[in-house]
Design an enzyme around this catalytic site. Structure first.
Site, mmCIF file in Angstrom:
data_model
loop_
_atom_site.group_PDB
_atom_site.id
_atom_site.type_symbol
_atom_site.label_atom_id
_atom_site.label_comp_id
_atom_site.label_asym_id
_atom_site.label_seq_id
_atom_site.Cartn_x
_atom_site.Cartn_y
_atom_site.Cartn_z
ATOM 1 N N LYS A 196 0.858 -1.177 0.000
ATOM 2 C CA LYS A 196 0.000 0.000 0.000
ATOM 3 C C LYS A 196 0.897 1.230 0.000
ATOM 4 C CE LYS A 196 -1.998 2.416 3.307
ATOM 5 N NZ LYS A 196 -1.986 3.797 2.713
ATOM 6 N N GLU A 269 10.576 1.877 10.003
ATOM 7 C CA GLU A 269 11.392 3.099 9.990
ATOM 8 C C GLU A 269 10.456 4.265 10.241
ATOM 9 O OE1 GLU A 269 13.053 6.299 7.449
ATOM 10 O OE2 GLU A 269 14.148 4.557 6.680
ATOM 11 N N CYS A 303 13.257 11.620 6.236
ATOM 12 C CA CYS A 303 13.386 11.089 7.598
ATOM 13 C C CYS A 303 14.774 11.289 8.173
ATOM 14 C CB CYS A 303 13.034 9.602 7.610
ATOM 15 S SG CYS A 303 11.321 9.235 7.196
ATOM 16 N N GLU A 401 9.186 16.657 15.493
ATOM 17 C CA GLU A 401 9.626 16.628 14.099
ATOM 18 C C GLU A 401 8.774 17.568 13.254
ATOM 19 O OE1 GLU A 401 10.802 13.215 10.822
ATOM 20 O OE2 GLU A 401 9.047 12.875 12.092
#
Length: 532
Positions: A196, A269, A303, A401
């Site tokens: 997906k 991750e 990331c 973040e």
């Protein structure tokens, strides 16, 4: 990037879609989605312009179940395919990606809004990844002799079996790298994949899958479904033999919990608030250039990019001046060529987050050295590369973040303080250390709590070292991609131990007490002989 430019009222504009993105291409890619012929449609928009880009069929839970059923049948034949043939598929795919890279670059830019130079790095990444696993899989997957329990008498072999059908959930920020790199290793290990991708960048993922089939992958070994996690997340988890997820920490926790309940493996991750440490002996000009490369690629939607920058007090002013000057010179805009340094954010939600983080910091006393403003004159989702100082713990972006082109600069007095500040986070994905002395830089790097740490580089050195593992500590996830870990996680190890002549029970003519004495002597002899 002056204040006057940033506030000038203009109509959002942007380039037209490149000629390679034709109706024929879109029909071919959307036909690859595992969905019913009469499926509902979802429309994506181009970040550069905000205009509609593509209509994608939406998969239902029943579509996902059907995809897994087909994958299970296909996987058995694929697992029985010799490694040499799987290798051939990956090497042909490698060649196709390089030969048809302009299509991939156009799709990535159209869906994600990144610059062409950032998109090209994804092409390089997939070329390296496919070649690496094609040529190293036999080393990792072939039967391995292991030391037996009793020397010469126990023949022990480790086998590696594919997990079965792997679910891969990939994000929008690196639509080719994240869609294909984890899948490549899973396929090479003999698994089938039901994936997906994020809907916003599904065309790039579908393009990659389409090329893998052109390279010779058998039908149904790799399938894609489109839809929200709230709709199809349950069948994606319930049918998986292994889960590979890249995305937010919050979603990763939920996936880890669900995988644990099912007793299947998961590799995650997740987020990061990555630090860069500039030591007092760093080459300031190189470090400033490195900071630009660390903070602003893909508009900071990476990331492993840097959002916290720690600079030695003795060189602070000189470094800040050099870094800020470079940030002001960056070209920001929309172009389907290599002329731009910084592209667009990808979604309105991401623009909202970046704007709120910066505005909150400024309202609470942060100083803007560069950027700090959206650029609607360039397109609906552009935001200037932004450098902040005087950031304090009460500001949202201090430890949350941002995932945008925003970095905060802090000062430290000594190396111990720098390491403590870098480690003062629940995350631990990537870090960067700068020093003229490589040995000193590596020593500091070893003290940083992060899965990858780069010395005199931003992130590409560790990411590109594909023979080494890559992944996060703490809230940045679990499991690793790349290297041996990146393919072995998709396998089940099996030990076959064949005992010959004599085992651990005493022969009929020897008492248990005498047998214990003999085995004790044998153990002492093996130790003195240096046997491991």
């Amino acid at each position: 990037m002056t204040t006057e430019q940033a506030t000038r009222p203009t109509t959002p504009r942007g380039p037209a879609l490149p000629g390679s993105i034709t109706p024929t291409l879109l029909r071919r890619l959307t036909a690859r989605v595992s969905a019913a012929p009469d499926a509902a449609q979802v429309t994506t928009s181009a970040p550069y312009t905000g205009l509609p880009l593509a209509d994608l069929p939406v998969s239902t839970p029943n579509d996902v179940e059907a995809a897994f059923a087909r994958a299970r049948v296909a996987q058995k034949a694929w697992a029985a395919t010799p490694l040499s043939e799987r290798k051939g598929v990956l090497l042909r795919y490698h060649d196709l990606v390089l030969a048809r890279q302009d299509e991939a670059l156009d799709l990535m830019q159209a869906e994600n809004g990144k610059t062409r130079r950032d998109a090209f790095l994804e092409v390089v990444d997939i070329g390296v990844t496919s070649r690496y696993y094609a040529r190293n899989a036999a080393k990792y997957l072939s039967p391995q002799r292991r030391r037996g329990a009793i020397p010469l008498l126990t023949h022990t072999t480790e086998l590696r079996h594919p997990k079965g059908v792997v679910t891969v959930i990939s994000p929008w920020n690196y639509p080719l790298s994240m869609a294909a790199s984890d899948t490549i290793a899973a396929l090479m290990a003999g698994n089938a994949v039901v994936q997906k991708p994020d809907t916003q960048t599904a065309l790039t993922a579908l393009w990659s899958m389409d090329l893998m089939y052109e390279a010779g992958l058998p039908r149904d070994v790799w399938q894609m479904v489109i839809g929200r996690g709230s709709s199809i997340g349950t069948p994606l988890m319930d049918n998986a033999d292994y889960m590979m997820f890249t995305g937010s920490t919050a979603s990763g926790r939920k996936i880890a919990s669900d995988a644990g309940k099912r007793l299947i493996g998961a590799s995650l991750e997740l987020g990061g608030k990555n630090p860069m440490i500039v030591l007092d002996d760093a080459d300031i000009e190189k470090a400033a250039e490195g900071a630009v490369a660390a903070c602003f690629p893909s508009a900071g939607q990476l990331c492993v990019s840097v959002e916290r920058l720690y600079v030695a007090e003795s060189i602070r002013d000189e470094f800040v001046a050099a870094f800020t000057a470079r940030a002001h010179k960056l070209t920001i805009g929309a172009a389907y060529d290599y002329s731009m340094d910084v592209g667009s954010l990808t979604t309105p939600a991401q623009l909202k987050t970046v704007t709120e983080h910066v505005d909150d910091a400024v309202a609470k006393g942060a100083t803007v050295l560069a950027g700090g403003t959206a650029r609607p004159d360039l397109g609906p989702l552009f935001y200037e590369p932004t450098i902040l100082t005087d950031v304090t713990p009460d500001m949202t972006l201090y430890d949350h973040e941002t995932f945008g082109p925003v970095v905060s600069i802090y000062t430290y007095r000594d190396v111990d303080e720098a390491v403590a500040l870098a480690n003062a986070t629940s995350y631990g994905l990537n870090a960067s250390v700068w020093s003229r002395n490589g040995a000193r830089g590596r020593a500091v790097a070893a003290r940083v709590h992060a899965g990858t740490v780069n010395v005199n580089e931003a992130f590409a050195a560790a990411w590109g070292s594909i023979d080494a593992p890559m992944g996060g500590m703490g809230d940045s996830g679990l499991g690793r991609r790349h290297g041996a870990d990146g393919i072995l996680k998709y396998t089940e190890p099996q030990t076959i131990a064949h005992q010959r002549i004599q085992g651990f029970t005493p022969p009929a003519r020897i008492s248990p007490e005498t047998w214990a004495v003999l085995l004790t002597g044998a153990l002492r002899l093996l130790k003195s002989a240096g046997v491991r």
